[in-house]
Design an enzyme around this catalytic site. Structure first.
Site, PDB file in Angstrom:
ATOM      1  N   TYR A 127       5.067   9.763 -11.083  1.00 30.41           N
ATOM      2  CA  TYR A 127       4.142   8.910 -10.322  1.00 30.41           C
ATOM      3  C   TYR A 127       3.335   8.007 -11.252  1.00 30.41           C
ATOM      4  O   TYR A 127       3.211   6.795 -11.012  1.00 30.41           O
ATOM      5  CB  TYR A 127       3.215   9.804  -9.505  1.00 30.41           C
ATOM      6  N   ASN A 167       0.803  -1.218   0.000  1.00 32.53           N
ATOM      7  CA  ASN A 167       0.000   0.000   0.000  1.00 32.53           C
ATOM      8  C   ASN A 167       0.838   1.270   0.000  1.00 32.53           C
ATOM      9  O   ASN A 167       0.393   2.304  -0.499  1.00 32.53           O
ATOM     10  CB  ASN A 167      -0.917  -0.006   1.234  1.00 32.53           C
ATOM     11  N   LYS A 187       3.384   3.939 -11.314  1.00 34.48           N
ATOM     12  CA  LYS A 187       2.175   3.159 -11.073  1.00 34.48           C
ATOM     13  C   LYS A 187       1.820   2.278 -12.274  1.00 34.48           C
ATOM     14  O   LYS A 187       1.296   1.177 -12.112  1.00 34.48           O
ATOM     15  CB  LYS A 187       1.010   4.090 -10.722  1.00 34.48           C
TER      16      LYS A 187
END
Length: 258
Positions: free
Chosen positions: A154, A88, A158
């Site tokens: 980012y 997470n 991802k």
């Protein structure tokens, strides 16, 4: 086989589980009977708890491969097993791709792509030796599918996490299942400032479900993916984003609200 959401006798590790989404994920697994470990660089004032039990905290900077391996080793020493890993930990402030520093890009990729890999490797090593195997869940972002301005590093990281999930599912099945959750806009205290002065009401209007997600929406999906209900699910990408965003051309044509 009886499919169940009872995690009694199972051990769960939630990275970044000391705040935000990870905190709620840890609480849900505790409520379902699991022993839960959370990690972070600094121990929080309050740890996740449910049913009179509290998560165990392990200090670790999982951007370091050796620290990630030691984390998994410590969790197994504490609980005797590891059944579920929820990768997470992640996130990034917005940054202008034209001027952002190489150091910033490296740190974003380290946290959002490399760290999950560093924790997954030793977790897999433990899980594959267990009769019941294990489940790894990577928490991703809609940015992997639909980048927004200011999120270049980012979004790239991802997107890599999503492909990594599929690759690991191919290599580590059938003993270890590896799945991905694509999260959308999530209402948390830390993110409240980015939703505007109306506390996110305008944002909610462009989401088909009519609201932003709350951490519990992601946590419930984690419970499903880690449970026997998902025993044949691996390499999947489950979208928890309320349907995404209504295309701009339809919003532009929508009658104004009086």
């Amino acid at each position: 086989m009886n499919a169940t959401i009872d995690f009694g006798g199972r051990a769960v590790l939630v990275t970044g589980g000391t705040k935000g989404i990870g905190f709620v994920i840890a609480e849900r697994f505790l409520a379902a009977g699991a022993e839960v470990a959370v990690c972070g660089r600094n121990e929080p004032d309050v740890l996740p708890g449910a049913g009179g039990r509290t998560a165990r905290f392990f200090p670790a900077d999982i951007r370091d491969a050796a620290a990630a391996a030691a984390l998994v080793e410590g969790v197994v020493a504490e609980f005797g097993r590891l059944d579920v890993l929820v990768n997470n930990a992640g996130g990034s402030p917005d940054a202008d791709a034209a001027t952002v520093s190489p150091r910033f890009v490296r740190r974003v990729v380290d946290l959002n792509l490399l760290a999950p890999f560093y924790v997954a490797q030793p977790a897999n090593k433990v899980m594959r030796e267990q009769e019941t195997g294990g489940s790894i869940i990577n928490i991703g972002s809609v940015s992997a599918h639909d980048p927004q301005p200011g999120t270049a590093a980012y979004s790239a990281a991802k997107a890599g996490l999503l492909v990594l999930t599929r690759a690991l599912a191919l290599e580590w099945s059938p003993k270890v299942r590896v799945n991905h959750i694509t999260t959308g806009l999530i209402r948390t205290e830390a993110a409240a400032h980015i939703y505007g002065p109306d506390e996110g009401a305008s944002v909610a209007e462009v989401i088909p479900m009519g609201r932003m997600a709350v951490p519990g929406d992601v946590a419930d999906t984690c419970l499903y993916l880690a449970s026997d209900l998902a025993s044949y699910v691996t390499g999947a990408d489950i979208a928890v984003h309320g349907g995404g965003e209504i295309p701009a051309r339809y919003l532009a044509a929508r009658p104004a609200t009086p």
